[in-house]
Enzyme design. Structure first.
Site, PDB file in Angstrom:
ATOM      1  NE  ARG A  25      -3.696   0.325   2.399  1.00 27.29           N
ATOM      2  CZ  ARG A  25      -4.718   0.732   1.667  1.00 27.29           C
ATOM      3  NH1 ARG A  25      -5.180  -0.048   0.697  1.00 27.29           N
ATOM      4  NH2 ARG A  25      -5.274   1.903   1.878  1.00 27.29           N
ATOM      5  CD  GLN A  52     -13.330   9.881   8.290  1.00 25.29           C
ATOM      6  OE1 GLN A  52     -13.902  10.544   7.434  1.00 25.29           O
ATOM      7  NE2 GLN A  52     -13.886   8.818   8.836  1.00 25.29           N
ATOM      8  CG  ASN A  53      -8.208  10.358   3.358  1.00 27.32           C
ATOM      9  OD1 ASN A  53      -9.082   9.507   3.543  1.00 27.32           O
ATOM     10  ND2 ASN A  53      -8.387  11.398   2.579  1.00 27.32           N
ATOM     11  CG  HIS A  98      -8.452   7.002  10.772  1.00 26.69           C
ATOM     12  ND1 HIS A  98      -9.413   6.614   9.844  1.00 26.69           N
ATOM     13  CD2 HIS A  98      -9.142   7.314  11.894  1.00 26.69           C
ATOM     14  CE1 HIS A  98     -10.617   6.701  10.396  1.00 26.69           C
ATOM     15  NE2 HIS A  98     -10.468   7.127  11.633  1.00 26.69           N
ATOM     16  CB  CYS A 139      16.955  -1.701  24.484  1.00 26.09           C
ATOM     17  SG  CYS A 139      15.384  -2.591  24.617  1.00 26.09           S
ATOM     18  CB  CYS A 159      14.095  -3.456  19.657  1.00 24.33           C
ATOM     19  SG  CYS A 159      15.352  -3.092  20.900  1.00 24.33           S
ATOM     20  CB  ALA A 166     -12.168  16.659  -3.170  1.00 26.29           C
TER      21      ALA A 166
END
Length: 238
Positions: free
Chosen positions: A68, A100-101, A118, A133, A147, A228
């Site tokens: 993604r 929310q993106n 989000h 650590c 780690c 938009a």
């Protein structure tokens, strides 16, 4: 109907843009559920985007998010993102973006102080509370990284199903919604809470911008049917 909304924009000293997946559709970002193609076609997002799934199979979930991320890296902000950022640059402090993106396109367009409700898919954080650590020692590369001392895993810095929204961002969004005179709800279905609740809690005017009907249409002052990228440059121009 667009001219009265343009006047509302001119009159408002505090504006909130609440954006959802439709905000980025024209940039080529598929919605969360529409992104299941190829290797991932047989998986449901709800089965991958959880802490339980990550702990059970961290490599598989990590690789899904890597795919993604690569897809989002290839797209660019659209005219809607740029219209918002340009308005903010002309009118500092007057417009707040709560999104929310997780794609980071508002930030890449130049919007300051974006409230990413989000999270951001480009960022990582520790799966478990970090020890000294984790903060100071080396991190081993891998799928996912971890780690080198305690084995704590790095995970995508997004909100998974069943998790709380980041407290600071949500509180800031709630304050902005409570104080605003106008809220533009852009490209969201209005079904995901608590983000959708911001539109229902504000005392200011609320305008929905969406090509399709949303769950908020019954509780707003105006509905503009469109995208938009088409509508925001008209509303936010000088």
């Amino acid at each position: 109907m667009i001219e009265p909304v343009r006047q509302w924009v001119r009159d408002a000293s505090r504006i909130v843009v609440l954006s959802g997946a439709g905000m980025s559709a024209e940039s080529g970002v598929p919605t969360f559920r529409d992104a299941q193609t190829g290797l991932w076609a047989n998986f449901r997002p709800e089965e991958l985007a959880t802490e339980q799934a990550f702990r059970a199979n961290p490599a598989m979930v990590w690789d899904w998010y890597v795919s993604r991320r690569r897809m989002i890296e290839r797209v660019q902000p659209n005219a809607g993102h740029f219209a918002i950022a340009a308005f903010q640059q002309r009118h500092p402090g007057r417009l707040t973006v709560a999104t929310q993106n997780v794609d980071g396109l508002h930030q890449r367009a130049g919007s300051p102080g974006v409230l990413a409700l989000h999270g951001n898919i480009a960022d990582d954080r520790w799966l478990d509370p970090p020890r000294a650590c984790c903060r100071q020692g080396p991190v081993l590369d891998g799928s996912p990284s971890r780690c080198a001392t305690c084995g704590n895993l790095r995970r995508p810095a997004v909100v998974w199903f069943g998790e709380m929204l980041p407290a600071a961002e949500l509180a800031a969004a709630e304050e902005a919604a409570a104080r605003c005179e106008l809220m533009l709800v852009v490209g969201t279905s209005g079904v995901v809470y608590p983000a959708a609740g911001l539109a229902r809690s504000t005392r200011g005017r609320v305008v929905v911008l969406n090509p399709q009907p949303s769950e908020l249409d019954d509780a707003v002052d105006a509905v503009l049917a469109g995208t938009a990228a088409a509508l925001l440059p008209q509303l936010l121009e000088e």
